[in-house]
Design an enzyme around this catalytic site. Structure first.
Site, short mmCIF file in Angstrom:
data_model
loop_
_atom_site.label_atom_id
_atom_site.label_comp_id
_atom_site.label_asym_id
_atom_site.label_seq_id
_atom_site.Cartn_x
_atom_site.Cartn_y
_atom_site.Cartn_z
CB THR A 216 2.32 -7.30 6.32
OG1 THR A 216 2.61 -6.36 5.29
CG2 THR A 216 2.99 -8.62 6.06
CG ASP A 217 -0.23 -2.90 3.87
OD1 ASP A 217 0.94 -3.12 4.25
OD2 ASP A 217 -0.51 -2.33 2.81
CB THR B 192 3.16 -9.22 0.26
OG1 THR B 192 2.68 -7.91 0.01
CG2 THR B 192 4.56 -9.36 -0.31
C1 SIN Z 1 1.80 -7.05 2.43
O1 SIN Z 1 1.24 -8.12 2.56
O2 SIN Z 1 2.97 -6.89 2.90
C2 SIN Z 1 1.21 -5.85 1.75
C3 SIN Z 1 -0.01 -6.15 0.99
C4 SIN Z 1 -1.12 -6.62 1.89
O3 SIN Z 1 -1.21 -6.18 3.02
O4 SIN Z 1 -1.93 -7.44 1.41
#
Ligand code: SIN
Length: 313
Positions: free
Chosen positions: A94-95, A14
């Site tokens: 973040t995932d 993200t």
């Molecule tokens: C994020 O980064 O918050 C969600 C999408 C991902 O993990 O690439």
């Protein structure tokens, strides 16, 4: 005084996300904006450190794979072996950030700072958090305080150690948490000399009311060499699962009891682990227990070596 030199490895997420024109911007796509544009959006970054950057992946981290981990590992090991590089920052979705962070924590040489960061809002959001996170990550990687701490994560102004950090909330800038202060983080690197070209398949099987034993059979038939059982409570194995687990054991599949709750799964506590040939995860959450088991299998450790080491993972 010369500024430290920090290498940035970008993998997507993200932090590099932009509104998706295919749905009139109602959703965004992760991993779109190139790393050079992310750096250009942070005024003052170059005053903290001299920088170079590589775009090594451009994905949404839900699509991260063990091969993706090995790809990041190769670029990260190369960076840390370069005498001109003082520290490393890795931009990541973040995932699955905590899985990659823990994988790198176990496989990178210790010493130089390594900091992962991401963002909860895409890069074209009017209040994007990526620039502040990137600034904080470079600042931390340039700091002597981050030396010999193993892999660190910084999100929303807070640093965390890779071993204990987790994404705890689906949304909000405070999505990450840890039950241990980052200042207590210790380096690991126990697989720093391991050089596999692939990692053995390990699946996570969830325990829940009525979970069918055929999940075990299906995983094993499909090629899993290890199973992390993400069980209820204190790592309680459903009675219905026992015959299938025994068959899996007889086929050489490594079985590791973990819990979907926080806290330790104690060896031989509420199950005869020694008798059944099960490993126990102590307090490693299932996704991180899986990383540890994959690396142990890749390194050719036998069950007793792994069990002996697991409490210290
Ligand atoms: C994020 O980064 O918050 C969600 C999408 C991902 O993990 O690439």
């Amino acid at each position: 005084m010369t500024r430290p030199h920090i290498r940035i490895l970008a993998t997507g997420g993200t932090i590099a996300g932009e509104a998706d024109p295919a749905c009139n911007g109602a959703r965004y796509r992760a991993g779109v904006r190139p790393v050079a544009a992310l750096l250009a959006a942070v005024p003052g970054l170059g005053e903290i450190a001299s920088l170079d950057a590589q775009q090594i992946l451009a994905i949404d981290s839900k699509d991260m794979t063990p091969d993706g981990w090995l790809h990041i590992l190769s670029a990260a090991r190369q960076a840390l072996a370069d005498p001109s590089v003082d520290g490393l920052v890795i931009l990541h979705g973040t995932d699955t950030l905590e899985e990659s962070a823990y994988f790198l924590h176990l496989t990178l040489p210790t010493g130089k700072p390594v900091v992962l960061t991401g963002a909860m809002r895409p890069a074209d959001h009017p209040e994007a958090d990526g620039p502040a996170n990137l600034l904080a990550a470079v600042r931390l990687a340039a700091s002597p305080d981050a030396t010999d701490k193993g892999v660190l994560v910084v999100m929303n102004g807070a640093p965390y150690g890779a071993r204990h950090v987790r994404k705890a909330r689906t949304s909000g800038l405070d999505a990450f948490e840890s039950d241990q202060s980052w200042t207590a983080a210790v380096p690991d690197g126990r697989f720093a000399r391991l050089t596999p070209s692939t990692l053995p398949r390990v699946d996570i099987l969830p325990g829940y009311a009525g979970a069918p034993a055929m999940l075990i059979n299906a995983s094993v038939a499909d090629g899993a060499r290890g199973l992390v059982l993400a069980l209820t409570g204190h790592g309680s194995v459903p009675t219905d699962w026992e015959p299938a687990l025994q068959r899996a054991r007889e086929q050489g599949v490594a079985l590791l009891r973990a819990s979907r709750c926080a806290g330790p799964v104690i060896r031989n506590g509420n199950a005869d682990d020694d008798g059944a040939g099960w490993l126990t995860a102590n307090d490693l959450p299932p996704p991180k227990a899986r990383v540890a088991l994959m690396l142990a299998l890749a390194a050719g450790w036998d069950a007793s070596t792994l069990q002996h080491q697991l409490p210290g993972f």
